[in-house]
Design a protein around this motif. Structure first.
Motif, PDB file in Angstrom:
ATOM      1  N   ILE A  40      -2.437   5.265   1.544  1.00 19.04           N
ATOM      2  CA  ILE A  40      -1.382   4.287   0.633  1.00 19.04           C
ATOM      3  C   ILE A  40      -0.662   3.557   1.546  1.00 19.04           C
ATOM      4  O   ILE A  40      -0.946   2.103   1.186  1.00 19.04           O
ATOM      5  N   THR A  41      -0.523   3.783   2.794  1.00 15.91           N
ATOM      6  CA  THR A  41       0.295   2.960   3.713  1.00 15.91           C
ATOM      7  C   THR A  41      -0.649   1.563   4.194  1.00 15.91           C
ATOM      8  O   THR A  41      -0.403   0.722   4.375  1.00 15.91           O
ATOM      9  N   ASP A  42      -2.090   2.071   4.451  1.00 16.61           N
ATOM     10  CA  ASP A  42      -2.879   1.019   4.595  1.00 16.61           C
ATOM     11  C   ASP A  42      -3.413   0.357   3.437  1.00 16.61           C
ATOM     12  O   ASP A  42      -4.393  -0.539   3.589  1.00 16.61           O
ATOM     13  N   VAL A  69       4.796   1.408   3.340  1.00 17.43           N
ATOM     14  CA  VAL A  69       4.259   0.171   2.884  1.00 17.43           C
ATOM     15  C   VAL A  69       5.860  -0.648   2.774  1.00 17.43           C
ATOM     16  O   VAL A  69       5.765  -1.943   3.591  1.00 17.43           O
ATOM     17  N   GLY A  70       7.033  -0.067   2.509  1.00 16.58           N
ATOM     18  CA  GLY A  70       8.194  -0.935   2.546  1.00 16.58           C
ATOM     19  C   GLY A  70       8.600  -1.190   3.811  1.00 16.58           C
ATOM     20  O   GLY A  70       9.037  -2.299   4.262  1.00 16.58           O
ATOM     21  N   VAL A  71       8.259  -0.154   4.849  1.00 21.87           N
ATOM     22  CA  VAL A  71       8.827  -0.658   6.283  1.00 21.87           C
ATOM     23  C   VAL A  71       7.925  -1.479   6.874  1.00 21.87           C
ATOM     24  O   VAL A  71       8.429  -2.536   7.659  1.00 21.87           O
ATOM     25  N   ARG A  72       6.577  -1.553   6.407  1.00 26.35           N
ATOM     26  CA  ARG A  72       5.654  -2.719   7.198  1.00 26.35           C
ATOM     27  C   ARG A  72       5.923  -3.912   6.561  1.00 26.35           C
ATOM     28  O   ARG A  72       5.882  -5.020   7.386  1.00 26.35           O
ATOM     29  N   TYR A  73       6.576  -4.022   5.245  1.00 31.21           N
ATOM     30  CA  TYR A  73       7.066  -5.339   4.557  1.00 31.21           C
ATOM     31  C   TYR A  73       8.212  -5.716   5.422  1.00 31.21           C
ATOM     32  O   TYR A  73       8.279  -6.915   5.797  1.00 31.21           O
ATOM     33  N   GLU A  74       9.250  -4.925   5.650  1.00 34.36           N
ATOM     34  CA  GLU A  74      10.261  -5.378   6.487  1.00 34.36           C
ATOM     35  C   GLU A  74       9.942  -5.892   7.636  1.00 34.36           C
ATOM     36  O   GLU A  74      10.704  -6.521   8.455  1.00 34.36           O
ATOM     37  N   ARG A  75       8.934  -5.261   8.312  1.00 34.74           N
ATOM     38  CA  ARG A  75       8.501  -5.766   9.867  1.00 34.74           C
ATOM     39  C   ARG A  75       7.649  -7.192   9.841  1.00 34.74           C
ATOM     40  O   ARG A  75       7.061  -7.104  10.731  1.00 34.74           O
ATOM     41  N   ASN A  76       7.638  -7.561   8.601  1.00 33.26           N
ATOM     42  CA  ASN A  76       6.460  -8.566   8.274  1.00 33.26           C
ATOM     43  C   ASN A  76       5.025  -8.356   8.766  1.00 33.26           C
ATOM     44  O   ASN A  76       4.559  -9.181   8.716  1.00 33.26           O
ATOM     45  N   GLU A  77       4.790  -7.031   8.653  1.00 32.65           N
ATOM     46  CA  GLU A  77       3.335  -6.783   8.590  1.00 32.65           C
ATOM     47  C   GLU A  77       2.636  -7.062   7.288  1.00 32.65           C
ATOM     48  O   GLU A  77       1.387  -7.163   7.255  1.00 32.65           O
ATOM     49  N   TYR A  78       3.383  -6.976   6.403  1.00 29.43           N
ATOM     50  CA  TYR A  78       2.999  -6.937   4.803  1.00 29.43           C
ATOM     51  C   TYR A  78       3.834  -7.871   4.233  1.00 29.43           C
ATOM     52  O   TYR A  78       5.004  -8.063   4.711  1.00 29.43           O
ATOM     53  N   TYR A  79       3.211  -8.668   3.351  1.00 32.65           N
ATOM     54  CA  TYR A  79       3.952  -9.736   2.490  1.00 32.65           C
ATOM     55  C   TYR A  79       4.194  -9.242   1.144  1.00 32.65           C
ATOM     56  O   TYR A  79       3.655  -8.089   1.017  1.00 32.65           O
ATOM     57  N   LEU A  80       4.605 -10.166   0.249  1.00 36.44           N
ATOM     58  CA  LEU A  80       4.731  -9.743  -1.237  1.00 36.44           C
ATOM     59  C   LEU A  80       3.455  -9.228  -1.622  1.00 36.44           C
ATOM     60  O   LEU A  80       3.454  -8.137  -2.548  1.00 36.44           O
ATOM     61  N   GLY A 126       1.286  -7.542  -0.229  1.00 35.19           N
ATOM     62  CA  GLY A 126       0.976  -5.983   0.100  1.00 35.19           C
ATOM     63  C   GLY A 126       1.842  -4.952  -0.867  1.00 35.19           C
ATOM     64  O   GLY A 126       1.407  -4.027  -1.229  1.00 35.19           O
ATOM     65  N   LEU A 127       3.198  -5.520  -1.187  1.00 33.60           N
ATOM     66  CA  LEU A 127       3.967  -4.614  -2.102  1.00 33.60           C
ATOM     67  C   LEU A 127       3.215  -4.687  -3.415  1.00 33.60           C
ATOM     68  O   LEU A 127       3.126  -3.691  -4.334  1.00 33.60           O
ATOM     69  N   ILE A 177      -1.854   0.259  -6.733  1.00 35.98           N
ATOM     70  CA  ILE A 177      -2.447   1.830  -6.211  1.00 35.98           C
ATOM     71  C   ILE A 177      -1.733   2.874  -6.802  1.00 35.98           C
ATOM     72  O   ILE A 177      -2.163   3.611  -7.570  1.00 35.98           O
ATOM     73  N   PHE A 178      -0.544   2.647  -6.710  1.00 34.92           N
ATOM     74  CA  PHE A 178       0.326   3.716  -7.361  1.00 34.92           C
ATOM     75  C   PHE A 178       0.346   4.061  -8.713  1.00 34.92           C
ATOM     76  O   PHE A 178       0.205   4.903  -9.246  1.00 34.92           O
ATOM     77  N   ARG A 179       0.213   2.682  -9.548  1.00 36.78           N
ATOM     78  CA  ARG A 179      -0.069   2.821 -11.016  1.00 36.78           C
ATOM     79  C   ARG A 179      -1.251   3.561 -11.354  1.00 36.78           C
ATOM     80  O   ARG A 179      -1.210   4.510 -12.129  1.00 36.78           O
ATOM     81  N   GLN A 180      -2.359   3.316 -10.656  1.00 34.46           N
ATOM     82  CA  GLN A 180      -3.699   4.149 -10.652  1.00 34.46           C
ATOM     83  C   GLN A 180      -3.665   5.684 -10.576  1.00 34.46           C
ATOM     84  O   GLN A 180      -3.998   6.558 -11.052  1.00 34.46           O
TER      85      GLN A 180
END
Ligand code: B12
Length: 219
Positions: free
Chosen positions: A14-16, A50-61, A63-64, A70-73
């Motif tokens: 999930i994180t990746d 995923v939220g942590v990666r977003y905070e670190r700018n490793e993911y953008y919107l 990614g969220l 994925i979670f919905r599925q």
């Protein structure tokens, strides 16, 4: 593979944002008879990462959005299994929704599903629900309990306004707030009675709080 391994691999998938791997692991664990609530816990931890990666700018919107999809599925796979485990007598009415300005609904939908499985009648008003709508709904629904969901810091003011309005209009029952970013400081700030960051504890709280009211109600 032992349980700790499958758990860690699912969290990592999930994180990746590895959609296919995550869904395959969930199917595998369900086929092996694993408890769907444990699977939800792992997915929730993956979403937190995923939220942590977003905070670190490793993911953008994007990614969220991907993580949400994925979670919905995952929930589509889990729902029929969870719903087979319906238990208990009719447990009371609950008014539920994500507060104004916030559109996060994955957690709220899990709560709805688990409450329904415990025979609560859930009146879910979806997302971005204004304080006025919550207050207007309280009269026809006559809820035994109100549950407010919110993940954004900005949502806390909406929770506070909603609770103020519900109380001003005479709703006296318990109010629970839920959402992964909450802390013990938010609860008194918004004027809620209880708070939780996980659905299972939330359902247990609802059962405790409502059973007293149901016993006091005339037949
Ligand atoms: C997926 C996601 C999204 C998806 C949501 C999809 C959907 N349909 O819900 C999308 C892409 C839409 C999204 C948008 C945004 N997001 Co977002 N998102 C996330 C993410 C990664 C996961 C949230 C999630 O679904 N978790 C899994 C569920 C199962 O957990 P949960 O919601 O906590 O629910 C559990 C419990 O809390 C409890 N519960 C929940 N509600 C209730 C209610 C009751 C009554 C009870 C009893 C229990 C209960 O039960 C659930 C099961 O155990 C989080 C990261 C995180 N740490 O949470 C960021 C996060 C919440 N998002 C964030 C941000 C900033 C945004 C955006 C502003 C981004 C942007 N620039 O546009 C927008 C806001 C849109 C809006 N107006 O709401 C921030 C919020 C920061 C803050 N403190 O305000 C976070 C924390 C990421 C981060 N670390 O920065 N997001």
């Amino acid at each position: 593979m032992n349980n700790t391994d499958t758990s860690a691999i699912l969290i990592a998938a999930i994180t990746d944002l590895q959609e296919e791997t995550a869904l395959a692991l969930v199917r595998q664990r369900l086929d092996a008879g694993d408890d769907p609530l444990l699977i939800i816990e792992d997915c929730q931890e993956g979403m937190r990462q995923v939220g942590v990666r977003y905070e670190r700018n490793e993911y953008y919107l994007a990614g969220l959005i991907m993580a949400g999809e994925i979670f919905r599925q995952v929930m589509e796979l889990l729902q029929p299994v969870v719903e087979r485990q319906v238990s208990g007598q009719s447990s009371g009415r609950i008014l539920l929704g994500t507060v104004e300005g916030d559109i996060h609904d994955l957690g709220k939908n899990i709560v709805n599903m688990l409450l329904s499985c415990h025979r609560f009648v859930v009146h879910d008003r979806s997302v971005d629900v204004s304080p006025t709508i919550f207050a207007e709904q309280a009269a026809p629904v006559q809820p035994h309990l109100v549950g407010l969901s919110g993940l954004l810091t900005n949502a806390y003011d909406a929770m506070r306004e909603t609770i103020t309005l519900l109380r001003a209009q005479g709703y006296q029952g318990p109010i629970i707030i839920g959402g992964g970013q909450l802390s013990e400081k938010v609860c008194p700030y918004v004027g809620a009675d209880h708070w939780t960051i996980d659905a299972v504890t939330g359902v247990e709280l609802c059962q405790q709080l409502i059973s007293g009211q149901m016993q006091a109600e005339p037949d």
